[in-house]
Design a protein around this motif. Sequence first.
Motif, PDB file in Angstrom:
ATOM      1  N   ARG A 103      10.597  -1.569   0.739  1.00 37.95           N
ATOM      2  CA  ARG A 103       9.314  -1.457   0.042  1.00 37.95           C
ATOM      3  C   ARG A 103       8.554  -0.206   0.499  1.00 37.95           C
ATOM      4  NH1 ARG A 103       7.271  -5.867  -2.585  1.00 37.95           N
ATOM      5  NH2 ARG A 103       5.149  -5.454  -1.868  1.00 37.95           N
ATOM      6  N   MET A 104       8.618   0.100   1.777  1.00 40.91           N
ATOM      7  CA  MET A 104       7.933   1.292   2.276  1.00 40.91           C
ATOM      8  C   MET A 104       8.593   2.567   1.757  1.00 40.91           C
ATOM      9  SD  MET A 104       5.327   0.239   3.828  1.00 40.91           S
ATOM     10  CE  MET A 104       4.807   1.807   4.461  1.00 40.91           C
ATOM     11  N   LEU A 105       9.899   2.599   1.739  1.00 42.28           N
ATOM     12  CA  LEU A 105      10.600   3.779   1.224  1.00 42.28           C
ATOM     13  C   LEU A 105      10.275   4.015  -0.244  1.00 42.28           C
ATOM     14  CD1 LEU A 105      14.131   3.504   2.871  1.00 42.28           C
ATOM     15  CD2 LEU A 105      12.310   5.138   3.407  1.00 42.28           C
ATOM     16  N   CYS A 106      10.209   2.953  -1.025  1.00 45.04           N
ATOM     17  CA  CYS A 106       9.910   3.075  -2.456  1.00 45.04           C
ATOM     18  C   CYS A 106       8.484   3.575  -2.699  1.00 45.04           C
ATOM     19  CB  CYS A 106      10.101   1.735  -3.164  1.00 45.04           C
ATOM     20  SG  CYS A 106      11.822   1.247  -3.304  1.00 45.04           S
ATOM     21  N   ARG A 107       7.596   3.337  -1.758  1.00 47.80           N
ATOM     22  CA  ARG A 107       6.195   3.730  -1.928  1.00 47.80           C
ATOM     23  C   ARG A 107       5.842   5.014  -1.182  1.00 47.80           C
ATOM     24  NH1 ARG A 107       6.931  -1.299  -2.835  1.00 47.80           N
ATOM     25  NH2 ARG A 107       5.614  -2.540  -4.177  1.00 47.80           N
ATOM     26  N   GLY A 108       6.832   5.635  -0.571  1.00 44.73           N
ATOM     27  CA  GLY A 108       6.573   6.877   0.148  1.00 44.73           C
ATOM     28  C   GLY A 108       5.886   6.681   1.480  1.00 44.73           C
ATOM     29  N   GLY A 109       5.960   5.476   2.020  1.00 51.51           N
ATOM     30  CA  GLY A 109       5.322   5.188   3.297  1.00 51.51           C
ATOM     31  C   GLY A 109       6.281   5.379   4.456  1.00 51.51           C
ATOM     32  N   ARG A 110       5.830   5.019   5.618  1.00 51.09           N
ATOM     33  CA  ARG A 110       6.619   5.172   6.842  1.00 51.09           C
ATOM     34  C   ARG A 110       6.652   3.839   7.572  1.00 51.09           C
ATOM     35  NH1 ARG A 110       4.957   9.192  11.771  1.00 51.09           N
ATOM     36  NH2 ARG A 110       6.834   8.904  12.994  1.00 51.09           N
TER      37      ARG A 110
ATOM     38  N   ALA B 182      19.282   2.085  10.268  1.00 50.98           N
ATOM     39  CA  ALA B 182      18.426   2.226   9.087  1.00 50.98           C
ATOM     40  C   ALA B 182      16.954   2.360   9.454  1.00 50.98           C
ATOM     41  CB  ALA B 182      18.607   1.015   8.162  1.00 50.98           C
ATOM     42  N   PHE B 183      16.620   2.097  10.709  1.00 56.56           N
ATOM     43  CA  PHE B 183      15.219   2.092  11.130  1.00 56.56           C
ATOM     44  C   PHE B 183      14.923   3.210  12.117  1.00 56.56           C
ATOM     45  CE2 PHE B 183      15.915  -2.325   9.879  1.00 56.56           C
ATOM     46  CZ  PHE B 183      14.804  -2.572   9.107  1.00 56.56           C
ATOM     47  N   ASP B 184      13.668   3.614  12.125  1.00 58.25           N
ATOM     48  CA  ASP B 184      13.145   4.511  13.147  1.00 58.25           C
ATOM     49  C   ASP B 184      12.654   3.590  14.263  1.00 58.25           C
ATOM     50  OD1 ASP B 184      12.005   6.510  14.653  1.00 58.25           O
ATOM     51  OD2 ASP B 184      10.403   6.946  13.225  1.00 58.25           O
ATOM     52  N   ILE B 185      13.439   3.476  15.342  1.00 59.11           N
ATOM     53  CA  ILE B 185      13.132   2.520  16.403  1.00 59.11           C
ATOM     54  C   ILE B 185      12.590   3.259  17.624  1.00 59.11           C
ATOM     55  CG2 ILE B 185      14.060   0.741  17.931  1.00 59.11           C
ATOM     56  CD1 ILE B 185      16.146   0.138  15.788  1.00 59.11           C
ATOM     57  N   MET B 186      11.474   2.760  18.134  1.00 64.48           N
ATOM     58  CA  MET B 186      10.830   3.335  19.320  1.00 64.48           C
ATOM     59  C   MET B 186      10.904   2.330  20.463  1.00 64.48           C
ATOM     60  SD  MET B 186       7.366   4.663  17.394  1.00 64.48           S
ATOM     61  CE  MET B 186       6.904   2.983  17.021  1.00 64.48           C
ATOM     62  N   ASP B 187      10.939   2.852  21.670  1.00 63.46           N
ATOM     63  CA  ASP B 187      10.919   1.969  22.835  1.00 63.46           C
ATOM     64  C   ASP B 187       9.515   1.494  23.166  1.00 63.46           C
ATOM     65  OD1 ASP B 187      13.678   1.967  23.341  1.00 63.46           O
ATOM     66  OD2 ASP B 187      13.530   3.921  24.323  1.00 63.46           O
ATOM     67  N   ALA B 188       8.518   2.254  22.750  1.00 57.59           N
ATOM     68  CA  ALA B 188       7.115   1.909  23.007  1.00 57.59           C
ATOM     69  C   ALA B 188       6.294   2.462  21.855  1.00 57.59           C
ATOM     70  CB  ALA B 188       6.655   2.499  24.332  1.00 57.59           C
ATOM     71  N   PHE B 189       5.034   2.085  21.825  1.00 53.66           N
ATOM     72  CA  PHE B 189       4.153   2.619  20.793  1.00 53.66           C
ATOM     73  C   PHE B 189       4.009   4.112  20.971  1.00 53.66           C
ATOM     74  CE2 PHE B 189       2.735  -1.776  20.319  1.00 53.66           C
ATOM     75  CZ  PHE B 189       2.714  -1.855  18.946  1.00 53.66           C
TER      76      PHE B 189
ATOM     77  N   ARG C  94       0.847  -1.195   0.000  1.00 53.99           N
ATOM     78  CA  ARG C  94       0.000   0.000   0.000  1.00 53.99           C
ATOM     79  C   ARG C  94       0.880   1.242   0.000  1.00 53.99           C
ATOM     80  NH1 ARG C  94      -3.628  -2.273   4.908  1.00 53.99           N
ATOM     81  NH2 ARG C  94      -4.433  -4.065   3.788  1.00 53.99           N
ATOM     82  N   GLY C  95       0.657   2.089  -0.945  1.00 55.33           N
ATOM     83  CA  GLY C  95       1.435   3.319  -1.021  1.00 55.33           C
ATOM     84  C   GLY C  95       1.113   4.267   0.125  1.00 55.33           C
ATOM     85  N   ARG C  96       2.114   4.960   0.596  1.00 51.05           N
ATOM     86  CA  ARG C  96       1.989   5.966   1.652  1.00 51.05           C
ATOM     87  C   ARG C  96       1.390   5.428   2.939  1.00 51.05           C
ATOM     88  NH1 ARG C  96       3.984  10.478   0.722  1.00 51.05           N
ATOM     89  NH2 ARG C  96       4.149  11.364  -1.316  1.00 51.05           N
ATOM     90  N   ALA C  97       1.539   4.160   3.193  1.00 48.72           N
ATOM     91  CA  ALA C  97       1.019   3.581   4.427  1.00 48.72           C
ATOM     92  C   ALA C  97       1.950   3.917   5.590  1.00 48.72           C
ATOM     93  CB  ALA C  97       0.892   2.065   4.286  1.00 48.72           C
ATOM     94  N   ASP C  98       1.429   3.815   6.780  1.00 50.50           N
ATOM     95  CA  ASP C  98       2.205   3.978   8.007  1.00 50.50           C
ATOM     96  C   ASP C  98       2.190   2.618   8.684  1.00 50.50           C
ATOM     97  OD1 ASP C  98       3.514   4.889  10.252  1.00 50.50           O
ATOM     98  OD2 ASP C  98       1.834   6.049  11.015  1.00 50.50           O
TER      99      ASP C  98
END
Length: 149
Positions: A74-81, A103-110, A45-49
């Motif tokens: 795949r997410m970068l190619c589709r403009g997603g996050r 290379a990743f946006d890593i979070m400790d929690a949601f 899905r394009g531009r998905a989060d």
Amino acid sequence: MGAQEPAFAMRERVACGAIIIELHGELDILAEQELGPRMDALTERGRADIVIDLRRVSFLDASGLRLLLRARHRMLCRGGRLRLVRGVPRVARVMRVSGVDAAFDIMDAFPPVPAVQAVPPGPAVPTVQLVQTEFVPVEEAGPRDGSVA
């Protein structure tokens, strides 16, 4: 785990406009082969989060890293996050030692759920009924050259 059940699992859901992918168990070559097509379908899905939750992953090897990197690509190619929720220390260490954590946006929690702002009570706003009218030009008396009589 028993012989009948796989050593991994994947569950997906939607929350706050993002696709949440919860991974469980061992992310190895078998998990990559089985879960890869499902991850590909979700990242199509394009531009998905997308948020991938690694908190219940107990084992991660090069195949599991490849699965995550493919989803990122795949997410970068589709403009997603794509974001990851940090896993147990053993999983985080594999990502750090392999150098892919940067290379990743890593979070400790949601991320926190945005609060829904309630509309303050106040006077009722009158409703307006739109009526479509037909414009009919009216012949004006007087000169047509734009001069004032």
